[in-house]
Write an enzyme that holds these catalytic residues in place. Structure first.
Site, PDB file in Angstrom:
ATOM      1  N   LYS A 179     -10.149  10.059   6.880  1.00 16.22           N
ATOM      2  CA  LYS A 179      -8.824   9.480   6.688  1.00 16.22           C
ATOM      3  C   LYS A 179      -8.574   8.516   7.835  1.00 16.22           C
ATOM      4  CE  LYS A 179      -6.906  13.084   3.837  1.00 16.22           C
ATOM      5  NZ  LYS A 179      -6.890  12.464   2.509  1.00 16.22           N
ATOM      6  N   LYS A 202     -13.540   9.649 -12.777  1.00 10.28           N
ATOM      7  CA  LYS A 202     -13.455   8.215 -12.445  1.00 10.28           C
ATOM      8  C   LYS A 202     -14.474   7.447 -13.282  1.00 10.28           C
ATOM      9  CE  LYS A 202     -11.857   8.804  -7.661  1.00 10.28           C
ATOM     10  NZ  LYS A 202     -10.579   8.118  -7.578  1.00 10.28           N
ATOM     11  N   HIS A 229     -15.819  16.629  -4.143  1.00 14.16           N
ATOM     12  CA  HIS A 229     -16.050  15.249  -4.595  1.00 14.16           C
ATOM     13  C   HIS A 229     -17.407  14.684  -4.135  1.00 14.16           C
ATOM     14  CE1 HIS A 229     -11.924  15.655  -5.557  1.00 14.16           C
ATOM     15  NE2 HIS A 229     -11.410  15.234  -4.425  1.00 14.16           N
ATOM     16  N   ARG A 242       9.732  26.739  -8.685  1.00 16.53           N
ATOM     17  CA  ARG A 242      10.666  27.801  -8.298  1.00 16.53           C
ATOM     18  C   ARG A 242      12.109  27.341  -8.163  1.00 16.53           C
ATOM     19  NH1 ARG A 242       8.068  31.144  -3.536  1.00 16.53           N
ATOM     20  NH2 ARG A 242       8.040  29.035  -2.785  1.00 16.53           N
ATOM     21  N   ASP A 266     -11.880  19.618   1.859  1.00  9.62           N
ATOM     22  CA  ASP A 266     -11.040  18.773   1.002  1.00  9.62           C
ATOM     23  C   ASP A 266     -11.873  17.746   0.216  1.00  9.62           C
ATOM     24  OD1 ASP A 266      -8.447  17.802   0.115  1.00  9.62           O
ATOM     25  OD2 ASP A 266      -8.785  16.045   1.393  1.00  9.62           O
ATOM     26  N   LYS A 269      -8.585  21.917  -7.376  1.00 12.67           N
ATOM     27  CA  LYS A 269      -9.245  22.271  -6.132  1.00 12.67           C
ATOM     28  C   LYS A 269      -8.200  22.373  -5.030  1.00 12.67           C
ATOM     29  CE  LYS A 269     -10.265  19.032  -3.261  1.00 12.67           C
ATOM     30  NZ  LYS A 269      -9.239  18.064  -2.885  1.00 12.67           N
TER      31      LYS A 269
HETATM   32  C1  BG6 Z   1      -8.043  14.654  -3.134  1.00 16.04           C
HETATM   33  C2  BG6 Z   1      -7.904  15.072  -1.701  1.00 16.04           C
HETATM   34  O1  BG6 Z   1      -8.806  15.588  -3.848  1.00 16.04           O
HETATM   35  O2  BG6 Z   1      -8.672  13.394  -3.186  1.00 16.04           O
HETATM   36  C3  BG6 Z   1      -7.105  14.044  -0.929  1.00 16.04           C
HETATM   37  O3  BG6 Z   1      -7.250  16.325  -1.635  1.00 16.04           O
HETATM   38  C4  BG6 Z   1      -7.711  12.678  -1.090  1.00 16.04           C
HETATM   39  O4  BG6 Z   1      -7.030  14.385   0.452  1.00 16.04           O
HETATM   40  C5  BG6 Z   1      -7.944  12.360  -2.560  1.00 16.04           C
HETATM   41  O5  BG6 Z   1      -6.829  11.732  -0.530  1.00 16.04           O
HETATM   42  C6  BG6 Z   1      -8.723  11.075  -2.728  1.00 16.04           C
HETATM   43  O6  BG6 Z   1      -8.734  10.745  -4.097  1.00 16.04           O
HETATM   44  P1  BG6 Z   1      -8.865   9.241  -4.553  1.00 16.04           P
HETATM   45  O7  BG6 Z   1      -8.921   9.321  -6.046  1.00 16.04           O
HETATM   46  O8  BG6 Z   1      -7.658   8.519  -4.024  1.00 16.04           O
HETATM   47  O9  BG6 Z   1     -10.126   8.726  -3.941  1.00 16.04           O
END
Ligand code: BG6
Length: 493
Positions: A342, A184, A242, A51, A237, A150
């Site tokens: 985290k 990955k 994942h 934007r 998240d 996502k």
């Molecule tokens: C993302 C999340 O999808 O994956 C993040 O939104 C997270 O919060 C990240 O840190 C982790 O990805 P990777 O590849 O660093 O393990």
């Protein structure tokens, strides 16, 4: 060997949210790397849309800084960069304003229309809006694709609504729902390990496997993404996407072949087989935590609430542990312990497949206690596979046993750069290969399992338990697994 660039059709790559964190940290560096590997045909162009007003020259500088930061030493190539920079254009577009799309239409105009990939790196509320406006502006042809980042909604209903809206414009085979974990290398290797080797399959079931642990631990906090993270939390998240995807690859039946339908059909069955965790079970089977101030890597770091700058406190979880079960013939009774957080002591993503103990030990006490075999699949960092087996400690002193690893390090074995997940996935979008993307029914099945957990937490009214930054989460996480007489890998020795 990379497939020749000719197999990648020339394309225009259009990134909504083109000036955002994801685009700069991951998407554009990934495309730069593909250009470096001669994977982008000459006519390809890349448009960053956002934007705010910004000159393309300034945007290019930002992208250059991002690509330099993402490239490890020696990987940045000035010649490739100037070729890549020439492909870039910044467009000031307000995604929610239909009038704004004429800017994009003018920029895309060329005599030889290229395949278009629309990458929506925006909040999910805009996914449907962008598709509708782009369609109304006549920007979408029958072969064009859309990529959805996502999170796909915040629960089952919002996810279904987004899928309906997007699905009204893009058919399912042209909708690429990205989960970068599937890109990955080590995650793809899981499929090679299971389905290109014979030795594991007969052991891969409840008769031989005691339990599975999946840990995704991060050192980082929320890093300026507080606004997004507050509405998400670790369950949405990391777990909904994942971690459940990784669980699927561990638990799925062998697909008939490695193609998009067969692989995704089998993953879907796993998601559907997950035993529901209802409100009455959340206290026993799940733990949610939030980090307080602490020390990570010798540095003091603030509490989550301070990091996001709230004074009123917040109930968003930054840590989750769950005892899941896949209720089917192969896995009934085998716990899958999932854990993500985290501000953990270290960054590691790892799967531990713990086998059962030997049925009878022939050695006497002085040999030491027996320890069951364990297969550890390290997704990051230092991708590799370790198979822990009992061995005799060398030398005199009789038969003394110790568990030791057979080690496969991908870096040492292959001595080649491991591409970033997005590199593979973005090329799969333009090649039209959705195998490593989530199908609508998978995403919705995952929400169906996640939603009762969220509801249970809400109904309990209990705030997340605190843990000091730099630790492995609240003590309740150790209790969750100890209740079954087991321990997380780092405690189990
Ligand atoms: C993302 C999340 O999808 O994956 C993040 O939104 C997270 O919060 C990240 O840190 C982790 O990805 P990777 O590849 O660093 O393990």
């Amino acid at each position: 060997m990379l497939p020749p660039a000719s197999r990648v059709p020339p394309f225009d790559f259009i990134v909504f949210g083109g000036n955002g964190d994801l685009a700069l940290r991951k998407l554009l560096p990934a495309l730069y790397q593909r250009d470096r590997d001669e994977q982008l045909p000459p006519p390809c162009r890349i448009f960053g849309l956002a934007r705010s007003p910004l000159a393309t020259a300034d945007y290019v500088k930002r992208v250059e800084a991002a690509c330099r930061a993402a490239a490890s030493d020696g990987e940045f190539d000035a010649t490739v960069w100037s070729r890549f920079a020439a492909r870039l254009e910044y467009l000031q577009v307000d995604a929610s304003d239909p009038a704004s799309y004429s800017v994009l239409r003018d920029a895309l105009e060329r005599p030889d229309r290229l395949l278009r990939a629309f990458y929506l790196a925006t909040v999910p509320d805009l996914f449907g809006v962008i598709c509708r406006h782009a369609h109304a502006a006549g920007l979408i042809a029958a072969s064009d694709r859309v990529v959805l980042e996502k999170p796909l909604g915040h629960d089952l209903a919002s996810s279904a609504a987004i899928n309906d809206e997007v699905g009204g414009i893009f058919s399912e085979d042209r909708t690429f729902r990205i989960d970068h974990y599937l890109g990955k290398e080590a995650v793809q290797n899981l499929m090679a390990l299971r389905f290109a080797n014979r030795i594991f399959e007969r052991l891969w079931n409840a008769d031989e496997i005691d339990h599975v642990q999946i840990t995704v631990a991060e050192r980082l906090g929320v890093e300026g993404r507080g606004a997004y993270y507050e509405g998400a939390g670790a369950l949405r998240d990391m777990v909904q996407n994942h971690m459940l995807q990784v669980l699927c690859l561990i638990a799925m039946e062998p697909p008939l072949k490695f193609d998009a339908q067969a692989v995704r059909d089998e993953k879907l069955k796993v998601l559907q087989a997950l035993c529901p965790i209802g409100a009455e079970q959340v206290r026993k089977l799940t733990v949610r935590g939030q980090y307080a101030a602490g020390t990570v890597d010798g540095k003091a770091v603030p509490a989550y609430a301070d990091e996001i700058g709230t004074r009123d406190g917040t109930d968003t979880e930054t840590f989750v542990a769950i005892r899941a079960e896949v209720g089917n013939w192969r896995w009934a009774g085998v716990p899958f312990y999932l854990r993500t957080g985290k501000r953990m002591p270290t960054r590691v993503s790892e799967i531990t497949v713990q086998f059962r103990d030997v049925p009878h030990l022939i050695f006497d006490q002085q040999a030491g206690a027996s320890a069951a075999n364990r297969l550890v699949i390290r997704l990051q960092p230092d991708e590799g596979i370790q198979l822990f087996a009992m061995t005799k400690i060398p030398g005199p002193g009789g038969m003394r046993l110790r568990r030791a690893p057979l080690n496969l390090s991908f870096a040492e074995e292959f001595r080649t750069r491991s591409p970033e997940a997005y590199e593979r996935l973005l090329m799969d979008v333009v090649r039209g290969n959705p195998t490593l993307f989530m199908r609508r029914d998978e995403v919705e099945a995952a929400w169906r399992w996640i939603e009762p957990i969220m509801d249970g937490w809400r109904a309990s009214g209990e705030p997340p338990r605190t843990y000091a930054a730099g630790t492995w989460g609240p003590s309740a996480s150790a209790t969750l697994i100890a209740r079954d007489g087991r321990a997380w890998t780092e405690d189990a020795g």
